[in-house]
Design a protein around this motif. Sequence first.
Motif, PDB file in Angstrom:
ATOM      1  N   GLY A 224       0.818  -1.196   0.000  1.00 25.39           N
ATOM      2  CA  GLY A 224       0.000   0.000   0.000  1.00 25.39           C
ATOM      3  C   GLY A 224       0.862   1.260   0.000  1.00 25.39           C
ATOM      4  N   GLU A 225       0.240   2.388   0.356  1.00 31.26           N
ATOM      5  CA  GLU A 225       0.953   3.673   0.367  1.00 31.26           C
ATOM      6  C   GLU A 225       0.721   4.353   1.719  1.00 31.26           C
ATOM      7  N   TYR A 226       1.611   5.258   2.069  1.00 35.02           N
ATOM      8  CA  TYR A 226       1.495   5.910   3.377  1.00 35.02           C
ATOM      9  C   TYR A 226       1.908   7.379   3.226  1.00 35.02           C
ATOM     10  N   ALA A 227       1.065   8.267   3.710  1.00 36.01           N
ATOM     11  CA  ALA A 227       1.445   9.690   3.736  1.00 36.01           C
ATOM     12  C   ALA A 227       1.312  10.216   5.160  1.00 36.01           C
ATOM     13  N   GLU A 228       2.430  10.739   5.658  1.00 36.33           N
ATOM     14  CA  GLU A 228       2.443  11.258   7.027  1.00 36.33           C
ATOM     15  C   GLU A 228       2.011  12.721   7.030  1.00 36.33           C
ATOM     16  N   ASN A 229       1.286  13.134   8.082  1.00 39.41           N
ATOM     17  CA  ASN A 229       0.889  14.544   8.258  1.00 39.41           C
ATOM     18  C   ASN A 229       0.093  15.094   7.080  1.00 39.41           C
ATOM     19  N   VAL A 230      -0.961  14.384   6.673  1.00 41.12           N
ATOM     20  CA  VAL A 230      -1.859  14.969   5.665  1.00 41.12           C
ATOM     21  C   VAL A 230      -2.566  16.183   6.269  1.00 41.12           C
ATOM     22  N   ALA A 231      -2.719  16.181   7.565  1.00 38.34           N
ATOM     23  CA  ALA A 231      -3.030  17.372   8.362  1.00 38.34           C
ATOM     24  C   ALA A 231      -2.138  17.231   9.598  1.00 38.34           C
ATOM     25  N   SER A 232      -2.077  18.225  10.403  1.00 37.56           N
ATOM     26  CA  SER A 232      -1.158  18.145  11.525  1.00 37.56           C
ATOM     27  C   SER A 232      -1.540  16.969  12.437  1.00 37.56           C
ATOM     28  N   GLY A 233      -0.614  16.014  12.582  1.00 36.00           N
ATOM     29  CA  GLY A 233      -0.861  14.853  13.449  1.00 36.00           C
ATOM     30  C   GLY A 233      -1.753  13.792  12.831  1.00 36.00           C
ATOM     31  N   VAL A 234      -2.067  13.957  11.559  1.00 33.85           N
ATOM     32  CA  VAL A 234      -2.974  13.002  10.899  1.00 33.85           C
ATOM     33  C   VAL A 234      -2.231  12.297   9.750  1.00 33.85           C
ATOM     34  N   ASP A 235      -2.368  10.970   9.664  1.00 37.41           N
ATOM     35  CA  ASP A 235      -1.711  10.187   8.615  1.00 37.41           C
ATOM     36  C   ASP A 235      -2.772   9.468   7.780  1.00 37.41           C
ATOM     37  N   THR A 236      -2.472   9.258   6.484  1.00 39.20           N
ATOM     38  CA  THR A 236      -3.374   8.463   5.637  1.00 39.20           C
ATOM     39  C   THR A 236      -2.569   7.349   4.998  1.00 39.20           C
ATOM     40  N   TYR A 237      -3.127   6.167   5.023  1.00 36.78           N
ATOM     41  CA  TYR A 237      -2.474   5.052   4.331  1.00 36.78           C
ATOM     42  C   TYR A 237      -3.507   4.198   3.615  1.00 36.78           C
ATOM     43  N   SER A 238      -3.018   3.490   2.590  1.00 43.76           N
ATOM     44  CA  SER A 238      -3.930   2.634   1.828  1.00 43.76           C
ATOM     45  C   SER A 238      -3.424   1.204   1.885  1.00 43.76           C
ATOM     46  N   VAL A 239      -4.366   0.267   1.879  1.00 43.73           N
ATOM     47  CA  VAL A 239      -4.008  -1.156   1.823  1.00 43.73           C
ATOM     48  C   VAL A 239      -4.789  -1.787   0.682  1.00 43.73           C
ATOM     49  N   LEU A 240      -4.193  -2.819   0.057  1.00 41.27           N
ATOM     50  CA  LEU A 240      -4.856  -3.536  -1.032  1.00 41.27           C
ATOM     51  C   LEU A 240      -5.396  -4.836  -0.462  1.00 41.27           C
ATOM     52  N   GLN A 241      -6.689  -4.890  -0.232  1.00 40.86           N
ATOM     53  CA  GLN A 241      -7.279  -6.073   0.410  1.00 40.86           C
ATOM     54  C   GLN A 241      -7.927  -6.986  -0.625  1.00 40.86           C
ATOM     55  N   PRO A 242      -7.892  -8.301  -0.384  1.00 43.69           N
ATOM     56  CA  PRO A 242      -8.520  -9.226  -1.340  1.00 43.69           C
ATOM     57  C   PRO A 242     -10.031  -9.016  -1.397  1.00 43.69           C
ATOM     58  N   LEU A 243     -10.621  -9.489  -2.515  1.00 47.44           N
ATOM     59  CA  LEU A 243     -12.047  -9.247  -2.741  1.00 47.44           C
ATOM     60  C   LEU A 243     -12.933 -10.298  -2.089  1.00 47.44           C
ATOM     61  N   GLY A 244     -12.486 -11.560  -2.126  1.00 49.52           N
ATOM     62  CA  GLY A 244     -13.331 -12.656  -1.643  1.00 49.52           C
ATOM     63  C   GLY A 244     -13.219 -13.823  -2.609  1.00 49.52           C
ATOM     64  N   VAL A 245     -14.361 -14.349  -3.057  1.00 45.64           N
ATOM     65  CA  VAL A 245     -14.342 -15.457  -4.019  1.00 45.64           C
ATOM     66  C   VAL A 245     -14.231 -14.879  -5.434  1.00 45.64           C
ATOM     67  N   CYS A 246     -13.199 -15.307  -6.162  1.00 44.59           N
ATOM     68  CA  CYS A 246     -13.044 -14.905  -7.562  1.00 44.59           C
ATOM     69  C   CYS A 246     -13.201 -16.153  -8.436  1.00 44.59           C
ATOM     70  N   ALA A 247     -13.547 -15.946  -9.700  1.00 47.05           N
ATOM     71  CA  ALA A 247     -13.742 -17.095 -10.600  1.00 47.05           C
ATOM     72  C   ALA A 247     -12.996 -16.862 -11.901  1.00 47.05           C
ATOM     73  N   GLY A 248     -12.626 -17.968 -12.554  1.00 51.96           N
ATOM     74  CA  GLY A 248     -11.934 -17.890 -13.841  1.00 51.96           C
ATOM     75  C   GLY A 248     -12.576 -18.826 -14.850  1.00 51.96           C
ATOM     76  N   ILE A 249     -12.740 -18.333 -16.073  1.00 57.34           N
ATOM     77  CA  ILE A 249     -13.337 -19.120 -17.166  1.00 57.34           C
ATOM     78  C   ILE A 249     -12.325 -19.097 -18.302  1.00 57.34           C
ATOM     79  N   THR A 250     -11.871 -20.279 -18.746  1.00 55.08           N
ATOM     80  CA  THR A 250     -10.711 -20.299 -19.644  1.00 55.08           C
ATOM     81  C   THR A 250     -11.015 -20.977 -20.986  1.00 55.08           C
ATOM     82  N   PRO A 251     -10.227 -20.642 -22.036  1.00 58.46           N
ATOM     83  CA  PRO A 251     -10.450 -21.192 -23.377  1.00 58.46           C
ATOM     84  C   PRO A 251      -9.609 -22.446 -23.607  1.00 58.46           C
ATOM     85  N   PHE A 252      -9.818 -23.064 -24.781  1.00 57.66           N
ATOM     86  CA  PHE A 252      -9.131 -24.334 -25.048  1.00 57.66           C
ATOM     87  C   PHE A 252      -7.688 -24.150 -25.506  1.00 57.66           C
TER      88      PHE A 252
END
Length: 501
Positions: free
Chosen positions: A127-155
């Motif tokens: 993810g990403e992290y930014a310190e002091n987006v406001a005074s004493g405040v931090d913002t960060y992002s995380v990439l979380q999985p979605l859950g059940v995913c499916a795949g359909i494939t060709p020959f």
Amino acid sequence: MTLSTTVPTIKLLINGEFVESQTSVWRDVVNPATQEVLARVPMATQAEVDAAVAAAKTAFKSWKKTSIGSRARIFLKYQQLIREHMKELAAILTAEQGKTLADAEGDVFRGLEVVEHAASIGNLQLGEYAENVASGVDTYSVLQPLGVCAGITPFNFPAMIPLWMFPMAIATGNTFVLKPSEQDPMVTMRLVELALEAGIPAGVLNVVHGGPDVVNAICDHADIKAISFVGSSKVGTHVYNRASLNGKRVQCMMGAKNHAIVLPDANKEQALNQLTGAAFGAAGQRCMALTVAVLVGEAKNWIPELVAKAKALRVGPGKDNPDVGPVVSCTARDRVESLIAQGVEQGAKLELDGRGVKVPGFEQGNFVGPTIFSGVKPGMAIYDQEIFGPVLCLSAADTLDEAIELINANPNGNGTAIFTQSGAAARKFQEEIDVGQVGINVPIPVPVPLFSFTGSRASKLGDLGPYGKQVVLFYTQTKTVTSRWFDDAASSGKVNTTISL
Ligand code: NAD
């Protein structure tokens, strides 16, 4: 259908167990070189699809919390197992799909590269992290999985394309339900067995088999969050529309009509060799096959040499490693031959006719020899349709601009290539061509997994491609957290009613 006891049945994989389907509908898996029935594959029932999704949903609860290192180590082990079983996997693939053994190893290898990439998931899912987006405040992002995913494939890539999907989906913390091609599911199942041997826990990877009904059940299932599809444009468009309406994230990689431009300053020998390999290799059953060559200026005179090279290719059963194996089914052969007949009727010049090829000892095989048409124009069926057989269409142009215009007017945007020794021409082509994957003196520019597969226009629906960086975004959702920690001693205790942080 009554099942013969001598022909093995393909199993479903539900919650870590390989189980026999309870369906009454089965389909034969047939060797395209001999018509031998190798196995029978079930068309799974709705209850079996539901059971696979339920297993994946339950497994997600613990899998999403599994450490990065534990996930990565499974793929380190998996890549080793695939390497150790390369010859066995290629032999299974050749028997059920038809391509040559060398090409089958290539199919497995290109999937193996994605497995290797999945092993570095720790670096990919940061993810990403930014310190002091406001005074004493931090913002960060995380990439979380979605859950059940499916795949359909060709020959056409029964090893590579399933491996485009489930390793990256699972490495990012999702669980998966795979629906392989019903025409050649055997190598896919062997890869799935090896994945379990590598340590993928019960329920994290599940497999259901089937055709349209099973695909529709996947598109409609409320517990599936995202679908990866690779196959024809007609089916991909259906899957995209149906699954999107059900609120799912969908990526569909679809059909193609890939053009090459041959400029007269190209290295003739190399250009013609590469064109021949890219048009007729894998019997033309590659979504990145070069199926139209636009010969510019004096390159128009190279047709006899191109025909001679194509004529010299050896057609035969994939197990003997010829140049060109059979197409996947009798239906596919009949369709390719009927398109060749239409090409003649619609006025293209048949420079080399591959119909009716007989291979001694393999008279029942679905063989079509290399076929070349010249004078091909938009509006002819052989130009407008994806033939998916060993048929190369030649068009002519007087200038590079004219050739680029022809390609950009074609609805498809999967791949393209230019053969030239001029850097300026190559640069102009790269900039102006409206196609997702561009080769410069490289005939089949499928990117390695450091990048993503990037078909465009009618060849793709959804914005993020398979594997590489894009698929990490496809299989995750970004969560941003904005946080402030109060220092009790310094806190005034005053209520703040303004919106700012
Ligand atoms: P296909 O569309 O017939 O089948 C793909 C999948 O869809 C299979 O799993 C099949 O069971 C399912 N399916 C078939 N008919 C269906 C229907 N009516 N409703 C719902 N599901 C259905 O494709 P194919 O013949 O197996 O593969 C060849 C095609 O795939 C070619 O068009 C080729 O260009 C394309 N392809 C594209 C890429 C790419 O990356 N762009 C890669 C490989 C193949």
